[in-house]
Design an enzyme around this catalytic site. Sequence first.
Site, PDB file in Angstrom:
ATOM      1  N   CYS A 330       0.440  -1.457  -0.459  1.00  0.00           N
ATOM      2  CA  CYS A 330      -0.184   0.065  -0.391  1.00  0.00           C
ATOM      3  C   CYS A 330       0.597   1.212   0.079  1.00  0.00           C
ATOM      4  O   CYS A 330       0.456   2.363   0.865  1.00  0.00           O
ATOM      5  CB  CYS A 330      -1.094   0.745   1.170  1.00  0.00           C
ATOM      6  SG  CYS A 330      -2.351  -1.359   1.029  1.00  0.00           S
ATOM      7  N   ALA A 331       2.215   1.140  -0.815  1.00  0.00           N
ATOM      8  CA  ALA A 331       2.939   2.256  -0.700  1.00  0.00           C
ATOM      9  C   ALA A 331       3.839   2.439  -2.098  1.00  0.00           C
ATOM     10  O   ALA A 331       4.797   2.367  -2.375  1.00  0.00           O
ATOM     11  CB  ALA A 331       3.279   2.326   0.543  1.00  0.00           C
TER      12      ALA A 331
END
Length: 427
Positions: A330-331
């Site tokens: 999620c980055a």
Amino acid sequence: MKALSDFAPWYSSVHRGTGYKSQVSTYAYEKARRVVGEFVGADPAKDVVIFCKHTTEALNLAANLLETGQGEVVLTSEMEHHSNLLSWRKYHQTDYFRVDGQGRLSQEDLRAKLSQYSGRVKLVAISGASNVTGYLPDLCRIASLAHEAGALFMVDGAQLAAHRRIHMGSHGDAAHIDFVAISAHKLYAPFGSGALIGSRAFFKQGEPMLVGGGAVDIVTLDETLWNDTPDRDEAGSPNVLGAIALAAACRTLTQIGLESIAEHERALTSYALERLSGFGRVRVLGCADPSLPEDRLGVIAFNVEGIPHNLVAAVLGYEHAIGVRAGCFCAHPYLLRLLGVDAEGSRHHRESVRGGDKSRLPGAVRMSFGLYNDQSDVDAVVTALERIMAGDIRGSYIAETSSGDYLPERTRFDLARHLPAGIRTRG
Ligand SMILES: Cc1ncc(COP(=O)(O)O)c(C=O)c1O
């Protein structure tokens, strides 16, 4: 789990009932609020703890309540989890300060951005710790720079809270943290609760993000009088068990001692980096120096040359019973930066995803330590990696284009046998 089962007989609706259980539940819920505030070093007179579902909701709430005028911006960084990126840019003009090749925030770029927007930066929001590289930004320094520029300072504490002490500090101090967001599940408590902690005065402004029961003092068909915070910011029936579990986790971590937890984790991280450095084919993202020249968390993301990250993760899980995460964590912007993917490469990957193929997306494998891990866990990973690199992969795996995951051919699991009696069905 013990706090939950001890409290379960008293479980009732909060702030709604006159019955004894309801009063006990309300008391416990408010007590949990105080415990969570203490855990992050909030000022009980000036700060408020608002219970939410998780860090993501807390960040959305802060972003929703923040007011920016024409030309005002929120600054966040390239290393952020998507929650601390998308929430700001949904509501505000947002800009990002850079990270270097090792994944460390550039204070020069922060200073440059603060001066570029001189006086128009409303808030600076960064992760207290990276969930990819374990990097720990200098929160005191960044808070001071933000405050000097007249901005508020917010810490996404999701990754940090279980590993290092968070101290919001005194209001008025240059290094004060104005807002912190945390998630219970990152603190060994169940999913579904978290908190946003910050200045009471801030939450009194504007309309609440979520409206409904509990958020109001009085409602007529054409007028609403909002309650005081925190109630106005917690519309709907509160998750009392979630709040109690979160508070119990905070207390337990404090009792164990965050300094002891940090020491244990540093020793394990150093040991793991040392062992991984023996593999020419393993590339750790971010700082890989076992002497830990800068403090960091035990979150180690890596790639094995020549083997897709999702395949390494699948073999670790299916053949060695080692649970890791793989992908971009999620980055996405941070991962692409760390992996050196340029604009053209990034465009190409976006096209593949639009075409429904996620199987060739760049990413990494991540192992991360909790306070229950020890050196034997690191040894198990190292032994498994040795075997994987030697080609000792027993299963045959198929890459699913829709998810990018590698799944073993022919293996069937009876997942249903783990279900509790209440939701187990035949067939
Ligand atoms: C740094 C960071 N920020 C935000 C989040 C989002 O937390 P949640 O999914 O609990 O909202 C995570 C979750 O892993 C995280 O690591």
